[in-house]
Design a protein around this motif. Structure first.
Motif, PDB file in Angstrom:
ATOM      1  N   LEU A  60       0.826  -1.204   0.000  1.00 45.30           N
ATOM      2  CA  LEU A  60       0.000   0.000   0.000  1.00 45.30           C
ATOM      3  C   LEU A  60       0.864   1.259   0.000  1.00 45.30           C
ATOM      4  O   LEU A  60       0.355   2.360   0.076  1.00 45.30           O
ATOM      5  N   GLY A  61       2.151   1.080  -0.076  1.00 44.37           N
ATOM      6  CA  GLY A  61       3.041   2.223  -0.246  1.00 44.37           C
ATOM      7  C   GLY A  61       3.471   2.918   1.023  1.00 44.37           C
ATOM      8  O   GLY A  61       4.061   3.995   0.962  1.00 44.37           O
ATOM      9  N   PHE A  62       3.199   2.335   2.178  1.00 45.05           N
ATOM     10  CA  PHE A  62       3.674   2.949   3.416  1.00 45.05           C
ATOM     11  C   PHE A  62       5.188   2.801   3.510  1.00 45.05           C
ATOM     12  O   PHE A  62       5.733   1.763   3.127  1.00 45.05           O
ATOM     13  N   ARG A  89      -4.280   8.697   6.995  1.00 41.77           N
ATOM     14  CA  ARG A  89      -4.790   9.910   6.362  1.00 41.77           C
ATOM     15  C   ARG A  89      -3.696  10.634   5.597  1.00 41.77           C
ATOM     16  O   ARG A  89      -3.875  11.090   4.474  1.00 41.77           O
ATOM     17  N   HIS A  91      -1.010   9.406   4.425  1.00 44.64           N
ATOM     18  CA  HIS A  91      -0.623   8.645   3.248  1.00 44.64           C
ATOM     19  C   HIS A  91      -1.654   8.808   2.142  1.00 44.64           C
ATOM     20  O   HIS A  91      -1.306   8.894   0.964  1.00 44.64           O
ATOM     21  N   LEU A  92      -2.920   8.879   2.544  1.00 46.53           N
ATOM     22  CA  LEU A  92      -3.985   9.082   1.563  1.00 46.53           C
ATOM     23  C   LEU A  92      -3.759  10.387   0.809  1.00 46.53           C
ATOM     24  O   LEU A  92      -3.882  10.448  -0.420  1.00 46.53           O
ATOM     25  N   VAL A  95      -0.957   9.982  -1.640  1.00 45.30           N
ATOM     26  CA  VAL A  95      -1.382   9.185  -2.787  1.00 45.30           C
ATOM     27  C   VAL A  95      -2.245  10.018  -3.722  1.00 45.30           C
ATOM     28  O   VAL A  95      -2.090   9.969  -4.948  1.00 45.30           O
ATOM     29  N   ARG A  98      -0.136  12.290  -5.681  1.00 43.32           N
ATOM     30  CA  ARG A  98       0.624  11.551  -6.686  1.00 43.32           C
ATOM     31  C   ARG A  98      -0.270  11.214  -7.890  1.00 43.32           C
ATOM     32  O   ARG A  98       0.157  11.322  -9.038  1.00 43.32           O
ATOM     33  N   ILE A  99      -1.489  10.835  -7.602  1.00 41.64           N
ATOM     34  CA  ILE A  99      -2.423  10.528  -8.693  1.00 41.64           C
ATOM     35  C   ILE A  99      -2.656  11.762  -9.556  1.00 41.64           C
ATOM     36  O   ILE A  99      -2.606  11.700 -10.781  1.00 41.64           O
TER      37      ILE A  99
END
Lengths: 144, 144
Positions: A60-62, A89, A91-92, A95, A98-99
């Motif tokens: 999950l990219g942590f 949160r 990390h969300l 992400v 990044r998207i």
DNA sequence: CCTAGTTCCTCTAGCGACTAGAGGAGCAAG
DNA sequence: CTTGCTCCTCTAGTCGCTAGAGGAACTAGG
């Protein structure tokens, strides 16, 4: 809950490669397991669960440091989960950023590839856009 | 087109940091420029263009090796641009894959954060989902 | 002409998260 | 008892930089 798994078993069951498991031990993410007489690591079910946790979190990219914290939290179930929540949160947000930046990038690349007339380099859209930042929509568009 | 820029000028104009410029020289991405009497690098307009090209390509996420190829192509404008096109297309595919996987990840994280009741770790959705891969939609969902 | 401050030089080492390979020992099956 | 697999430790490499040491060379002001 005896130590019944070799490092190879652990690797197969968790999907984490053997050298990576050793690396996790080295950096203190995974406790050093007991050894057999012959000096081989022998893991128990708890270790396998921990490994699976790590693997999933990495998927999950942590980052390792975040995982370290999450693991500590997991070990103390009476604590408030605010910290875990905050990490997730955070990390969300990363992400999502990044998207957004990758999506902008995709447009750019698509335009590049589409505009290419498949002729000579001299008139190649791809090269042209790369050479001239002014021609592109990607001004100060953050990092991938 | 004399060499009229110091490495600092080049950095300011291209947005590439000074040590990074030296690094690009070291790995042969940027030609070693002539030096002044005092031994300082002096860059010309061509170098600045090359640097801008590199920077833009890096911003778009191209790897150094891909950029090396693209630069070679740029230097031979009579060649077919099929190679440049292929590199860009390839990269587009990579980016699209990355977006897809990050989007799945975002859902996962959002569900995690939403499900969190902000109580104790023992009943924390975030920790739970991380611990139990089976609970999540992210099966074999490729890499971020 | 001297000095202070900035920029430049080279060199080595470090980051994150592994991965690869050498060289050797243990172990299970035939 | 040998073959072949797994395991062990150790070092070094990957990518794309970044940071810092220690020193030389310019530039502006006095």
């Amino acid at each position: 809950m005896k130590g019944i798994y070799t490092i190879g078993d652990a690797a197969r069951q968790s999907g984490v490669k053997v050298p990576t498991i050793r690396y996790y031990e080295e950096i203190g993410l995974l406790p050093a397991p007991p050894r057999t007489e012959g000096g081989r690591r022998s893991y128990g079910a708890t270790d396998l669960r921990r490994l699976a946790f790590i693997r999933h979190a990495r998927e999950l990219g942590f980052e390792i440091d975040a995982i370290r914290t999450l693991l500590q939290l997991q070990d103390e179930p009476d604590q408030s989960c605010a910290a875990a929540d905050a990490i997730a949160r955070d990390h969300l947000v990363t992400v999502e950023r990044r998207i957004a930046s990758l999506t902008a990038l995709r447009e750019e690349l698509a335009r590049m590839v589409e505009g290419c007339s498949h002729g000579h380099v001299a008139s190649c859209r791809v090269i042209e856009i790369l050479a001239d930042h002014g021609e592109c929509a990607h001004h100060e568009g953050a990092r991938a």
